[in-house]
Design a protein around this motif. Structure first.
Motif: not given
Length: 401
Positions: A116-121, A370-374
């Motif tokens: 829930d943080a990796s895609l944001r980064l 867990w995967t960042t919702p985008v």
């Protein structure tokens, strides 16, 4: 997301201080190409390794970068320093939001990012694509942790996979009868245990409700519990608001969850395997299952700062953390399945990998990590805009009231 770190009872019978799968319900998670759902910023990838720079700054979940200060016998930072000549400075964080904020300061070379943080980064350009050809131990990482929606974009990896685990359904065997087989026990049938249901305290828990709806209300069209349009998010929120009527408490502190199950204030709810083992070690009559619908789960990734001045030491750290020896140590200390299965021959508890289903790909295929919702729907839809993590955060506030 906030995670609670524990030391499994199987290791020393004691606990540490606090702390973190996209699969398919058909069991074919390998069909997920890990597109990430968006075009990543143009950040250069390292082409070759050079001399180590003498230092590296590490941002990590508690328990992921131990130097012997918690327990003299638990130290994989010192061997890394001796082998590489890279002096490691470590700062821990307690939530994914905190990790994202700290990485934006530019002070840290590597971070252990949850899904829930990796895609944001990646989307913000704060981390760089990782050249896996430069990582000796990458080849030994379980294939089902590579090229996934939470750690890659368009087939390009952005880090070294770390440990993983499933979010399980735990229940008191002396109270919950018959034994549950479905998440319906804490959703549609939650009133059966009115005031004694517990749930994980994080916006990412919305995915649990979405996964349940994906299996029980196919007309909603949910194909991925982290890719929800406005109507789908609203449906998941409705499920969670109804569940709240029966919730005893939302937990993020493992000690509180164990205590609630010990006293009987909670008798059923979401948990992790390591919590089950600790509770059973304390003679609490609990069992846990991976329900018929599958489950959400977590897999962390070691990522490198986009413009790191210590990228050679950073790569050395990624490789060190993926080695069988370090993987075995971290998996037992933290309580998770190692990403490198060679670690299973080195754990002090010979049953550790069996307990955590480390080599069971069919088990892993039932987990939606867990995967960042985008906004760009990662389920492949192009005609709608999906809700993002900010929308989920606001929705979670509405759920809890």
């Amino acid at each position: 997301m906030k995670r609670t770190l524990l030391k499994p009872a199987a290791v020393a019978g004691a606990l540490l201080l606090a702390l973190a799968a996209c699969g398919t319900d058909s069991g074919d998670s390998s069909s997920d190409s890990g597109s990430g759902g968006f075009t990543a910023p143009d950040v250069p990838m390292k082409k070759s390794l050079g001399e180590t720079e003498g230092e590296v700054s590490i941002l990590a979940w508690p328990g992921y970068a131990e130097n012997g200060s918690s327990d003299p016998k638990v130290d994989w930072v010192t061997p890394f320093e001796k082998k590489t000549g890279c002096k490691a400075s470590v700062k821990t964080f307690n939530t994914s939001d905190e990790a994202v904020t700290l990485m934006k300061t530019g002070e840290y070379d590597v971070v252990s990012a949850s899904g829930d943080a990796s895609l944001r980064l990646i989307a913000s350009g704060d981390v760089q694509p990782v050249n896996t050809d430069l990582l000796t131990n990458y080849a030994d990482i379980s294939s089902f942790l590579k090229d996934r929606d939470w750690n890659s974009v368009d087939g390009q990896m952005y880090g070294m996979p770390h440990g993983w685990g499933a979010n399980l359904l735990m229940y008191r065997t002396d109270t919950v009868k018959p034994a549950p087989t479905s998440w319906s026990a804490v959703f549609d049938e939650a009133s059966t245990y009115d005031g004694k249901v517990t749930a994980y305290d994080s916006p990412i828990y919305i995915a649990d409700a979405a996964l349940y709806l994906m299996n029980t209300q196919p007309d909603l069209g949910i194909k991925n519990p982290y890719a929800l349009d406005q109507d789908q998010l609203a449906a998941a929120v409705d499920v969670l608001k109804k569940q709240k009527e029966s919730v005893s408490e939302y937990w993020s502190d493992y000690l509180k969850e164990i205590q609630a199950f010990t006293t009987g204030d909670s008798v059923i709810g979401t948990t992790w395997q390591v919590i089950v083992q600790v509770a059973q070690g304390e003679k609490v009559p609990v069992q846990a299952i991976l329900p018929d619908e599958g489950s959400t789960g977590w897999s962390d990734t070691w990522m490198v700062k986009a413009d790191s001045d210590h990228s050679n030491c950073a790569y050395a750290w990624l490789d060190h953390m993926a080695s069988p020896e370090t993987q075995a140590a971290v998996a037992e200390w933290f309580g998770e399945a190692p990403a490198n299965l060679k670690a299973c021959d080195l754990t002090s508890d010979p049953k550790h990998c069996d307990n955590y289903h480390a080599g069971d790909s069919s088990y892993a295929d039932k987990i939606w990590y867990w995967t960042t919702p985008v906004e760009q729907c990662i389920d492949g839809r192009k005609d709608v805009k999906c809700t993002n993590y900010g929308d989920w955060t606001q929705a979670w506030t509405e759920v809890k009231g």
